[in-house]
Design an enzyme around this catalytic site. Structure first.
Site, PDB file in Angstrom:
ATOM      1  N   GLU A 164      31.203  57.268  25.621  1.00  0.00           N
ATOM      2  CA  GLU A 164      30.226  57.829  24.673  1.00  0.00           C
ATOM      3  C   GLU A 164      29.721  56.762  23.707  1.00  0.00           C
ATOM      4  OE1 GLU A 164      31.633  60.640  21.594  1.00  0.00           O
ATOM      5  OE2 GLU A 164      33.670  60.111  22.197  1.00  0.00           O
TER       6      GLU A 164
ATOM      7  N   CYS B 275      37.638  41.072  52.244  1.00  0.00           N
ATOM      8  CA  CYS B 275      37.776  42.164  51.274  1.00  0.00           C
ATOM      9  C   CYS B 275      38.912  43.116  51.641  1.00  0.00           C
ATOM     10  CB  CYS B 275      36.460  42.934  51.161  1.00  0.00           C
ATOM     11  SG  CYS B 275      36.540  44.239  49.937  1.00  0.00           S
TER      12      CYS B 275
ATOM     13  N   CYS C 244      39.576  42.162  47.927  1.00  0.00           N
ATOM     14  CA  CYS C 244      39.400  43.300  47.007  1.00  0.00           C
ATOM     15  C   CYS C 244      40.435  44.409  47.160  1.00  0.00           C
ATOM     16  CB  CYS C 244      38.026  43.957  47.184  1.00  0.00           C
ATOM     17  SG  CYS C 244      36.802  43.061  48.087  1.00  0.00           S
TER      18      CYS C 244
ATOM     19  N   TYR D  61      37.050  34.848  38.340  1.00  0.00           N
ATOM     20  CA  TYR D  61      37.522  36.129  38.875  1.00  0.00           C
ATOM     21  C   TYR D  61      38.960  36.061  39.441  1.00  0.00           C
ATOM     22  CZ  TYR D  61      32.748  38.177  39.268  1.00  0.00           C
ATOM     23  OH  TYR D  61      31.510  38.682  39.039  1.00  0.00           O
TER      24      TYR D  61
ATOM     25  N   GLU E  32      42.247  37.579  37.604  1.00  0.00           N
ATOM     26  CA  GLU E  32      42.779  38.839  38.135  1.00  0.00           C
ATOM     27  C   GLU E  32      44.255  38.677  38.524  1.00  0.00           C
ATOM     28  OE1 GLU E  32      40.074  40.047  41.258  1.00  0.00           O
ATOM     29  OE2 GLU E  32      38.795  41.112  39.842  1.00  0.00           O
TER      30      GLU E  32
ATOM     31  N   LYS F  12      44.193  43.375  46.570  1.00  0.00           N
ATOM     32  CA  LYS F  12      44.225  42.974  45.148  1.00  0.00           C
ATOM     33  C   LYS F  12      44.223  44.200  44.246  1.00  0.00           C
ATOM     34  CE  LYS F  12      40.826  42.997  42.968  1.00  0.00           C
ATOM     35  NZ  LYS F  12      39.706  42.102  42.917  1.00  0.00           N
TER      36      LYS F  12
ATOM     37  N   HIS G  50      32.272  63.749  24.508  1.00  0.00           N
ATOM     38  CA  HIS G  50      33.338  63.504  23.543  1.00  0.00           C
ATOM     39  C   HIS G  50      34.605  64.258  23.923  1.00  0.00           C
ATOM     40  CE1 HIS G  50      34.896  62.305  19.681  1.00  0.00           C
ATOM     41  NE2 HIS G  50      35.296  63.546  19.460  1.00  0.00           N
TER      42      HIS G  50
HETATM   43  P1  NDP Z   1      34.596  30.845  41.254  1.00  0.00           P
HETATM   44  O1  NDP Z   1      33.843  29.869  42.055  1.00  0.00           O
HETATM   45  O2  NDP Z   1      33.927  31.981  40.631  1.00  0.00           O
HETATM   46  O3  NDP Z   1      35.433  30.069  40.131  1.00  0.00           O
HETATM   47  C1  NDP Z   1      36.188  28.947  40.375  1.00  0.00           C
HETATM   48  C2  NDP Z   1      37.010  28.613  39.154  1.00  0.00           C
HETATM   49  O4  NDP Z   1      37.767  27.433  39.385  1.00  0.00           O
HETATM   50  C3  NDP Z   1      36.142  28.319  37.938  1.00  0.00           C
HETATM   51  O5  NDP Z   1      36.856  28.711  36.793  1.00  0.00           O
HETATM   52  C4  NDP Z   1      35.966  26.803  38.013  1.00  0.00           C
HETATM   53  O6  NDP Z   1      35.723  26.219  36.774  1.00  0.00           O
HETATM   54  C5  NDP Z   1      37.333  26.387  38.513  1.00  0.00           C
HETATM   55  N1  NDP Z   1      37.310  25.177  39.306  1.00  0.00           N
HETATM   56  C6  NDP Z   1      36.459  24.846  40.293  1.00  0.00           C
HETATM   57  N2  NDP Z   1      36.779  23.669  40.837  1.00  0.00           N
HETATM   58  C7  NDP Z   1      37.847  23.215  40.172  1.00  0.00           C
HETATM   59  C8  NDP Z   1      38.639  22.039  40.270  1.00  0.00           C
HETATM   60  N3  NDP Z   1      38.386  21.105  41.158  1.00  0.00           N
HETATM   61  N4  NDP Z   1      39.676  21.897  39.432  1.00  0.00           N
HETATM   62  C9  NDP Z   1      39.942  22.857  38.505  1.00  0.00           C
HETATM   63  N5  NDP Z   1      39.240  23.984  38.375  1.00  0.00           N
HETATM   64  C10 NDP Z   1      38.205  24.160  39.202  1.00  0.00           C
HETATM   65  O7  NDP Z   1      35.714  31.273  42.237  1.00  0.00           O
HETATM   66  P2  NDP Z   1      36.737  32.406  42.439  1.00  0.00           P
HETATM   67  O8  NDP Z   1      37.594  31.715  43.407  1.00  0.00           O
HETATM   68  O9  NDP Z   1      37.353  32.958  41.228  1.00  0.00           O
HETATM   69  O10 NDP Z   1      35.909  33.577  43.117  1.00  0.00           O
HETATM   70  C11 NDP Z   1      34.974  33.352  44.154  1.00  0.00           C
HETATM   71  C12 NDP Z   1      33.976  34.469  44.178  1.00  0.00           C
HETATM   72  O11 NDP Z   1      34.575  35.622  44.762  1.00  0.00           O
HETATM   73  C13 NDP Z   1      33.519  34.931  42.814  1.00  0.00           C
HETATM   74  O12 NDP Z   1      32.454  34.182  42.317  1.00  0.00           O
HETATM   75  C14 NDP Z   1      33.117  36.363  43.081  1.00  0.00           C
HETATM   76  O13 NDP Z   1      31.792  36.405  43.523  1.00  0.00           O
HETATM   77  C15 NDP Z   1      34.051  36.783  44.196  1.00  0.00           C
HETATM   78  N6  NDP Z   1      35.145  37.629  43.675  1.00  0.00           N
HETATM   79  C16 NDP Z   1      34.815  38.816  43.099  1.00  0.00           C
HETATM   80  C17 NDP Z   1      35.796  39.639  42.600  1.00  0.00           C
HETATM   81  C18 NDP Z   1      35.414  40.925  41.970  1.00  0.00           C
HETATM   82  O14 NDP Z   1      34.298  41.366  42.162  1.00  0.00           O
HETATM   83  N7  NDP Z   1      36.297  41.553  41.200  1.00  0.00           N
HETATM   84  C19 NDP Z   1      37.213  39.282  42.664  1.00  0.00           C
HETATM   85  C20 NDP Z   1      37.437  38.009  43.278  1.00  0.00           C
HETATM   86  C21 NDP Z   1      36.435  37.221  43.754  1.00  0.00           C
HETATM   87  P3  NDP Z   1      34.245  26.166  36.132  1.00  0.00           P
HETATM   88  O15 NDP Z   1      33.996  27.501  35.545  1.00  0.00           O
HETATM   89  O16 NDP Z   1      34.364  25.096  35.116  1.00  0.00           O
HETATM   90  O17 NDP Z   1      33.311  25.814  37.233  1.00  0.00           O
END
Ligand code: NDP
Length: 455
Positions: A441, A42, A47, A178, A182, A50, A436
């Site tokens: 609101e 983080c 976080c 996410y 982002e 980012k 307001h």
């Molecule tokens: P996620 O696991 O949430 O998402 C992975 C993404 O990649 C999904 O869209 C998934 O598709 C896709 N994917 C997975 N495998 C493949 C593949 N082999 N080929 C192509 N696409 C693929 O991961 P993130 O890396 O985005 O984030 C991890 C975690 O970190 C989040 O779940 C969150 O908890 C945390 N995080 C939180 C943030 C915040 O609070 N603002 C910011 C960043 C991270 P599909 O949907 O089809 O499975």
């Protein structure tokens, strides 16, 4: 049996640091081992940097909007190297604070890689072996680097981009959750031509469908190219950068390709083979309560567990673990109703269930919705609209989900989550006086948008 330490923490990220400090404050003898920088994902590569980059990207809107309010800001340009240097200074400052706070709490920081060496034993990479009454695994997770297609090693992951020497003019982001969204959004804000390549039919799987569509349309309107139902099939170097081929036959030229296809728990090379612990199929350590594993001396918090991979969850669980085990206190951590945000522009803030989840769970509910043009957008000349949704249990009027896409969504949702934690009903929202003029609101004046849904 005598132990060298009361607590040995592996990993000085958000969860490990909090647990170590609180345990020490209860009088425990605590060591924490870290083979990278103190602060974890983080603070060092997640976080915090980012969000600093999100702020940087959003100045583009400020400069553009200012004209509508009478300002002449001249031509604006962005210096990537200056941003990275400023970000690095801030991260170094925070890392120093984390380490100083640990030391001030009486926690010993051990630099090196730690591996379990049988029950209650930890071996450090310098060869030292420690015994501990309790061991806490807080090793977090790592981005998946293998995209499963030829040339995927030419792509980057989120860890890498914080040190890119230049901002890519053409960026392809693989993934639709996410991290993918982002960075897609913030690089677009900084001026990159961004293409998101997502394997599913609609980005942000698991979120309310209207939220997903609204964000999708807003990102496209801001110039992000979103390609759905497609995946990379080959990546190779080209004369002027990279060339990405997709399964559907697209050819995309890029300076960088960012894989944001998920993260894996950091359980490999941890010496887990020296103890009797069964991991979950996804490689995470199963936990109950705050941090309890199947072994009485072993505990785990954060992304290494199957819990929501969010810093505040790791911190709460780490704190509760230390209070329970070393302070003899009772602590319950509620793992439902976790507010979360996606720091795209526009931003998404959400807590509780979306409409599809309510249906899946068979909960009869009412949907309240508002879409509006934020006041600032009027003089700025922006068309982007804010979306707000409240989902209410038809049986008892309780608010079960709130979703916002628009400026300050994260800030709003944090406070909405307090009301929901207290069991707020829609009637409670309605009898709260509006503030307001504000966007928030709308949350206390929202009208029903659809007929009651019942299973
Ligand atoms: P996620 O696991 O949430 O998402 C992975 C993404 O990649 C999904 O869209 C998934 O598709 C896709 N994917 C997975 N495998 C493949 C593949 N082999 N080929 C192509 N696409 C693929 O991961 P993130 O890396 O985005 O984030 C991890 C975690 O970190 C989040 O779940 C969150 O908890 C945390 N995080 C939180 C943030 C915040 O609070 N603002 C910011 C960043 C991270 P599909 O949907 O089809 O499975």
């Amino acid at each position: 049996m005598e132990f060298d330490r009361d607590l040995f923490v592996i990993g000085a990220g958000s969860g490990g640091v909090r647990a170590a400090r609180i345990a020490a404050s209860h009088g425990a003898r605590v060591s924490v081992a870290e083979d990278d920088r103190v602060g974890g994902t983080c603070v060092i590569r997640g976080c915090v940097p980012k969000k600093l980059m999100v702020y940087a990207a959003r100045f583009a809107d400020d400069f553009a909007d200012a004209r509508g309010f009478g300002w002449d800001v001249g031509a604006a340009s962005h210096d990537w190297a200056a941003l990275i240097a400023a970000k690095d200074r801030e991260i170094a400052r925070l890392e120093g604070l984390y380490a100083a706070n640990l030391e001030r709490s009486g926690v010993e920081i051990l630099r090196g890689r730690a591996r379990l060496d049988g029950p209650n034993r930890v071996r450090l990479s310098d060869g030292r072996v420690f015994t501990a009454r309790h061991v806490l695994i807080a090793t977090g997770g790592r981005p998946v680097r293998d995209g499963g297609f030829p040339g995927s090693e030419l792509a980057a992951v989120s860890d890498d981009l914080f040190h890119w020497p230049t901002r890519p003019n053409r960026l392809v982001v693989v993934g639709g959750a996410y991290i993918a969204l982002e960075f897609a959004s913030l690089f677009a804000g900084l001026g990159s031509k961004v293409t998101v390549l997502y394997r599913g039919a609609e980005i942000l799987r698991g979120f309310d469908l209207e939220v997903r569509r609204h964000l999708h349309a807003a990102l496209v309107a801001r110039g992000v190219d979103i390609v759905t139902s497609d995946t990379p099939s080959r990546l190779e170097a080209s004369a002027d950068g990279l060339r990405l081929e997709t399964a559907a036959g697209r050819l995309i030229a890029a300076d960088r390709v960012l894989l944001a296809i998920g993260r894996r728990p950091a359980t490999d090379d941890l010496g887990l083979d020296t103890i009797d612990l069964t991991l979950a199929p996804d490689g995470t350590i199963p936990v109950a309560g705050a941090a309890t594993t199947a072994l009485p001396w072993l505990h785990a918090v954060g992304d290494v567990t199957g819990r929501a991979a969010l810093t505040p969850v790791a911190i709460r669980d780490g704190h509760a673990f230390a209070d329970i085990v070393f302070g003899g206190m009772r602590r319950d951590v509620a793992h439902d109703l976790i507010p979360t945000a996606i720091f795209t522009t526009p931003e998404v803030g959400t807590v509780g269930a979306g409409e599809e989840e309510m249906r899946e769970r068979g909960i009869a509910h009412l949907v309240f919705r508002s879409t509006f043009r934020p006041m600032r957008a009027t003089l700025a000349g922006r068309e982007e609209r804010t979306l707000m949704k409240i989902l209410v249990d038809a049986a008892d009027d309780r608010v079960l989900g709130v979703h916002v896409v628009g400026p300050d969504a994260a800030e709003m949702i944090q406070l909405v989550a307090v009301a929901m934690r207290m069991g707020a009903t829609k009637a409670d929202f309605d009898r709260t006086m509006a503030l307001h003029p504000s966007a928030a609101e709308e949350l206390v004046t929202m009208r029903q948008a659809a007929a009651r849904w019942a299973p």
